[in-house]
Design a protein around this motif. Structure first.
Motif, PDB file in Angstrom:
ATOM      1  N   LEU A   7     -58.333  61.763 -90.600  1.00 18.93           N
ATOM      2  CA  LEU A   7     -57.038  61.142 -90.312  1.00 18.93           C
ATOM      3  C   LEU A   7     -56.859  60.952 -88.813  1.00 18.93           C
ATOM      4  CD1 LEU A   7     -54.144  60.274 -91.186  1.00 18.93           C
ATOM      5  CD2 LEU A   7     -53.508  62.673 -91.024  1.00 18.93           C
ATOM      6  N   LEU A   8     -57.221  61.987 -88.054  1.00 16.67           N
ATOM      7  CA  LEU A   8     -57.111  61.906 -86.596  1.00 16.67           C
ATOM      8  C   LEU A   8     -57.997  60.783 -86.066  1.00 16.67           C
ATOM      9  CD1 LEU A   8     -56.079  63.159 -83.905  1.00 16.67           C
ATOM     10  CD2 LEU A   8     -58.060  64.679 -83.978  1.00 16.67           C
ATOM     11  N   LYS A   9     -59.230  60.758 -86.550  1.00 14.28           N
ATOM     12  CA  LYS A   9     -60.180  59.745 -86.089  1.00 14.28           C
ATOM     13  C   LYS A   9     -59.687  58.340 -86.402  1.00 14.28           C
ATOM     14  CE  LYS A   9     -64.835  57.978 -86.789  1.00 14.28           C
ATOM     15  NZ  LYS A   9     -66.192  58.229 -87.283  1.00 14.28           N
ATOM     16  N   ARG A  10     -59.223  58.172 -87.631  1.00 15.98           N
ATOM     17  CA  ARG A  10     -58.748  56.856 -88.050  1.00 15.98           C
ATOM     18  C   ARG A  10     -57.584  56.403 -87.192  1.00 15.98           C
ATOM     19  NH1 ARG A  10     -58.662  58.146 -93.284  1.00 15.98           N
ATOM     20  NH2 ARG A  10     -56.419  58.122 -93.510  1.00 15.98           N
ATOM     21  N   THR A  11     -56.650  57.326 -86.932  1.00 17.69           N
ATOM     22  CA  THR A  11     -55.458  56.976 -86.162  1.00 17.69           C
ATOM     23  C   THR A  11     -55.828  56.541 -84.755  1.00 17.69           C
ATOM     24  OG1 THR A  11     -54.245  58.633 -87.407  1.00 17.69           O
ATOM     25  CG2 THR A  11     -53.200  57.786 -85.416  1.00 17.69           C
ATOM     26  N   VAL A  12     -56.674  57.343 -84.092  1.00 16.67           N
ATOM     27  CA  VAL A  12     -56.965  56.992 -82.702  1.00 16.67           C
ATOM     28  C   VAL A  12     -57.833  55.751 -82.612  1.00 16.67           C
ATOM     29  CG1 VAL A  12     -56.656  59.383 -81.959  1.00 16.67           C
ATOM     30  CG2 VAL A  12     -58.941  58.547 -82.378  1.00 16.67           C
ATOM     31  N   THR A  13     -58.775  55.601 -83.532  1.00 14.76           N
ATOM     32  CA  THR A  13     -59.650  54.422 -83.434  1.00 14.76           C
ATOM     33  C   THR A  13     -58.893  53.156 -83.801  1.00 14.76           C
ATOM     34  OG1 THR A  13     -60.531  54.931 -85.623  1.00 14.76           O
ATOM     35  CG2 THR A  13     -61.847  55.630 -83.733  1.00 14.76           C
ATOM     36  N   GLU A  14     -57.995  53.240 -84.785  1.00 14.80           N
ATOM     37  CA  GLU A  14     -57.232  52.048 -85.148  1.00 14.80           C
ATOM     38  C   GLU A  14     -56.303  51.595 -84.038  1.00 14.80           C
ATOM     39  OE1 GLU A  14     -55.244  52.741 -88.857  1.00 14.80           O
ATOM     40  OE2 GLU A  14     -57.144  52.812 -89.953  1.00 14.80           O
ATOM     41  N   HIS A  15     -55.866  52.538 -83.199  1.00 17.80           N
ATOM     42  CA  HIS A  15     -54.963  52.168 -82.113  1.00 17.80           C
ATOM     43  C   HIS A  15     -55.681  52.089 -80.775  1.00 17.80           C
ATOM     44  CE1 HIS A  15     -52.132  53.459 -85.248  1.00 17.80           C
ATOM     45  NE2 HIS A  15     -51.302  52.635 -84.665  1.00 17.80           N
ATOM     46  N   ASP A  16     -57.021  52.042 -80.818  1.00 17.77           N
ATOM     47  CA  ASP A  16     -57.799  51.920 -79.579  1.00 17.77           C
ATOM     48  C   ASP A  16     -57.443  52.992 -78.577  1.00 17.77           C
ATOM     49  OD1 ASP A  16     -57.957  48.348 -79.721  1.00 17.77           O
ATOM     50  OD2 ASP A  16     -59.528  49.843 -80.096  1.00 17.77           O
ATOM     51  N   ILE A  17     -57.340  54.196 -79.059  1.00 18.48           N
ATOM     52  CA  ILE A  17     -56.989  55.313 -78.195  1.00 18.48           C
ATOM     53  C   ILE A  17     -58.208  56.196 -77.998  1.00 18.48           C
ATOM     54  CG2 ILE A  17     -55.697  57.483 -78.130  1.00 18.48           C
ATOM     55  CD1 ILE A  17     -53.472  56.033 -79.590  1.00 18.48           C
ATOM     56  N   ASP A  18     -58.332  56.686 -76.783  1.00 22.33           N
ATOM     57  CA  ASP A  18     -59.349  57.700 -76.522  1.00 22.33           C
ATOM     58  C   ASP A  18     -58.674  59.051 -76.345  1.00 22.33           C
ATOM     59  OD1 ASP A  18     -61.300  55.507 -74.427  1.00 22.33           O
ATOM     60  OD2 ASP A  18     -61.506  55.986 -76.554  1.00 22.33           O
ATOM     61  N   LEU A  19     -59.297  60.082 -76.839  1.00 20.25           N
ATOM     62  CA  LEU A  19     -58.811  61.428 -76.568  1.00 20.25           C
ATOM     63  C   LEU A  19     -59.684  62.021 -75.472  1.00 20.25           C
ATOM     64  CD1 LEU A  19     -58.197  62.752 -80.190  1.00 20.25           C
ATOM     65  CD2 LEU A  19     -56.565  61.709 -78.610  1.00 20.25           C
ATOM     66  N   LEU A  20     -59.045  62.543 -74.459  1.00 23.53           N
ATOM     67  CA  LEU A  20     -59.774  63.090 -73.321  1.00 23.53           C
ATOM     68  C   LEU A  20     -59.701  64.602 -73.331  1.00 23.53           C
ATOM     69  CD1 LEU A  20     -58.278  60.730 -70.576  1.00 23.53           C
ATOM     70  CD2 LEU A  20     -60.263  60.322 -72.034  1.00 23.53           C
ATOM     71  N   ILE A  21     -60.816  65.235 -73.103  1.00 25.25           N
ATOM     72  CA  ILE A  21     -60.798  66.693 -72.991  1.00 25.25           C
ATOM     73  C   ILE A  21     -61.496  67.131 -71.714  1.00 25.25           C
ATOM     74  CG2 ILE A  21     -60.657  67.197 -75.461  1.00 25.25           C
ATOM     75  CD1 ILE A  21     -63.646  67.738 -75.449  1.00 25.25           C
ATOM     76  N   PRO A  22     -60.912  68.115 -71.037  1.00 28.14           N
ATOM     77  CA  PRO A  22     -61.602  68.687 -69.879  1.00 28.14           C
ATOM     78  C   PRO A  22     -62.836  69.452 -70.351  1.00 28.14           C
ATOM     79  CG  PRO A  22     -59.283  69.363 -69.962  1.00 28.14           C
ATOM     80  CD  PRO A  22     -59.604  68.734 -71.275  1.00 28.14           C
ATOM     81  N   GLN A  23     -63.761  69.655 -69.441  1.00 25.97           N
ATOM     82  CA  GLN A  23     -64.972  70.403 -69.764  1.00 25.97           C
ATOM     83  C   GLN A  23     -64.633  71.771 -70.358  1.00 25.97           C
ATOM     84  OE1 GLN A  23     -68.225  69.297 -69.415  1.00 25.97           O
ATOM     85  NE2 GLN A  23     -68.813  71.188 -70.453  1.00 25.97           N
ATOM     86  N   ARG A  24     -63.595  72.394 -69.794  1.00 22.38           N
ATOM     87  CA  ARG A  24     -63.192  73.722 -70.258  1.00 22.38           C
ATOM     88  C   ARG A  24     -62.839  73.711 -71.743  1.00 22.38           C
ATOM     89  NH1 ARG A  24     -58.012  77.106 -68.002  1.00 22.38           N
ATOM     90  NH2 ARG A  24     -58.529  79.046 -69.045  1.00 22.38           N
ATOM     91  N   VAL A  25     -62.101  72.675 -72.163  1.00 22.77           N
ATOM     92  CA  VAL A  25     -61.710  72.575 -73.577  1.00 22.77           C
ATOM     93  C   VAL A  25     -62.948  72.365 -74.432  1.00 22.77           C
ATOM     94  CG1 VAL A  25     -60.459  71.152 -75.248  1.00 22.77           C
ATOM     95  CG2 VAL A  25     -59.350  71.835 -73.120  1.00 22.77           C
ATOM     96  N   TYR A  26     -63.868  71.524 -73.942  1.00 24.64           N
ATOM     97  CA  TYR A  26     -65.124  71.316 -74.679  1.00 24.64           C
ATOM     98  C   TYR A  26     -65.855  72.654 -74.849  1.00 24.64           C
ATOM     99  CZ  TYR A  26     -69.765  69.869 -76.037  1.00 24.64           C
ATOM    100  OH  TYR A  26     -70.945  69.749 -76.722  1.00 24.64           O
ATOM    101  N   ASP A  27     -65.930  73.420 -73.773  1.00 24.23           N
ATOM    102  CA  ASP A  27     -66.600  74.723 -73.848  1.00 24.23           C
ATOM    103  C   ASP A  27     -65.922  75.641 -74.853  1.00 24.23           C
ATOM    104  OD1 ASP A  27     -67.293  74.821 -70.254  1.00 24.23           O
ATOM    105  OD2 ASP A  27     -68.377  73.880 -71.926  1.00 24.23           O
ATOM    106  N   GLU A  28     -64.576  75.607 -74.867  1.00 23.43           N
ATOM    107  CA  GLU A  28     -63.840  76.461 -75.805  1.00 23.43           C
ATOM    108  C   GLU A  28     -64.080  76.040 -77.253  1.00 23.43           C
ATOM    109  OE1 GLU A  28     -59.844  76.210 -74.376  1.00 23.43           O
ATOM    110  OE2 GLU A  28     -60.145  77.724 -72.807  1.00 23.43           O
ATOM    111  N   LEU A  29     -64.288  74.764 -77.459  1.00 19.82           N
ATOM    112  CA  LEU A  29     -64.502  74.276 -78.823  1.00 19.82           C
ATOM    113  C   LEU A  29     -65.940  74.476 -79.304  1.00 19.82           C
ATOM    114  CD1 LEU A  29     -62.414  70.974 -78.736  1.00 19.82           C
ATOM    115  CD2 LEU A  29     -61.987  72.940 -80.206  1.00 19.82           C
ATOM    116  N   THR A  30     -66.838  74.808 -78.376  1.00 17.52           N
ATOM    117  CA  THR A  30     -68.250  74.959 -78.750  1.00 17.52           C
ATOM    118  C   THR A  30     -68.841  76.263 -78.230  1.00 17.52           C
ATOM    119  OG1 THR A  30     -68.831  73.694 -76.781  1.00 17.52           O
ATOM    120  CG2 THR A  30     -68.693  72.478 -78.860  1.00 17.52           C
TER     121      THR A  30
END
Lengths: 98, 195
Positions: free
Chosen positions: A30-53
């Motif tokens: 749902l998140l993917k569909r919403t952002v791609t349909e509205h041509d939106i990019d989600l931005l994450i800082p490196q820190r958030v990426y590290d926290e998610l992985t």
């Protein structure tokens, strides 16, 4: 997701909690569909990426790498502290925080 | 020392009985269903359970005896309601709270991977600690990053369990709300900037 909830800005800076919330409710699609349909990019800082992985994590991880590969999530460059606006802002935070 | 929740039995008996519920997922699940359904009967509870009606009846009676469930009817078929569990355990300088949220979370150990794994890794006490963090998190007074640092766990694990428990808190405890007073927050920040 109703369009009026999203402004005309092209990109949104997000924190760690957003992906986790959608992943837990199995609505990443749902998140993917919403952002791609509205041509939106989600931005994450490196820190958030590290926290998610985190390394050697026993649970499932949210599919952040898939999202990055598909192009609807972007990892931002590290903030440049030699930029005077950045260093002045961070100094300000240091003076406010206890 | 354990103070009796809401029953007439000796506090020690209550403590032993409540620890029964904590360690017995079948009892915790039953309590969670009584909390969730609108004064169910034994028959209605049996339809949700894998146990026989006799077992469910015995378990319900057990929960009534320890005071976490009460019978709300005078005649058959009897119906049962959940009582607020509010038990404080104190040993030396440390205290722990036994609340409905803890029992409901324990009841979900099997069905919810995140809660199940967290309890496996950190024990029931770890889950109880996480609930205290989650209470503050629900009021926007705690973040996963702080919890992660204080508990020495990954941010992802902290954020995940905080979200899981927050959703239980919202369902189980009326007083918790997620309303964020943005004006008060802004005023707070302005005050600090001026200082």
């Amino acid at each position: 997701m109703p369009a009026h909830l999203l402004s005309d800005v092209e990109s949104h800076l997000i924190d760690t909690n957003l992906f986790i919330r959608f992943e837990r409710h199995e609505t990443i699609g749902l998140l993917k569909r919403t952002v791609t349909e509205h041509d939106i990019d989600l931005l994450i800082p490196q820190r958030v990426y590290d926290e998610l992985t985190p390394e050697s994590y026993p649970y499932d991880q949210p599919p952040i790498d898939d999202a990055i590969e598909a192009g609807w999530v972007l990892v931002l460059d590290e903030v440049d502290y030699s930029n005077p606006v950045v260093s002045a802002t961070m100094d300000r935070f240091d003076s406010i925080l206890p | 020392m354990a103070e009796a929740a809401l029953s007439n039995s000796h506090p020690l008996d209550t403590m032993l009985a409540v620890s029964d519920v904590i360690q017995n997922e079948r009892l915790a699940r039953l309590y969670a269903w009584v909390l969730d359904l609108d004064t169910p009967s034994v028959e209605e509870l049996t339809s949700r359970s894998a146990s026989s009606q006799t077992t469910v009846y015995e378990d319900v009676t057990h929960l009534v005896e320890i005071g976490v469930v009460e019978r709300v009817t005078d005649s058959q078929p009897h119906r049962y309601g959940a009582r607020g569990v509010d038990m404080t355990i104190q040993t030396g300088g440390e205290t722990a709270q036994i609340t409905p949220t803890l029992l409901v979370a324990l009841a979900q150990r099997d069905s919810n991977d995140n809660i199940g794994l967290y309890t496996e890794r950190h024990g029931v006490s770890g889950l109880a600690t996480a609930i205290e963090y989650a209470r503050a998190y629900a009021k926007s007074e705690m973040t996963a990053r702080i919890m992660a640092r204080e508990q020495g766990i990954p941010v992802l694990e902290a954020e995940t369990i905080l979200q899981e428990i927050q959703e239980i808190l919202l369902a189980v405890e009326d007083e918790i709300s997620t309303a964020l007073d943005l004006e008060a927050l802004d005023a707070d920040v302005d005050e600090r900037i001026d200082e």
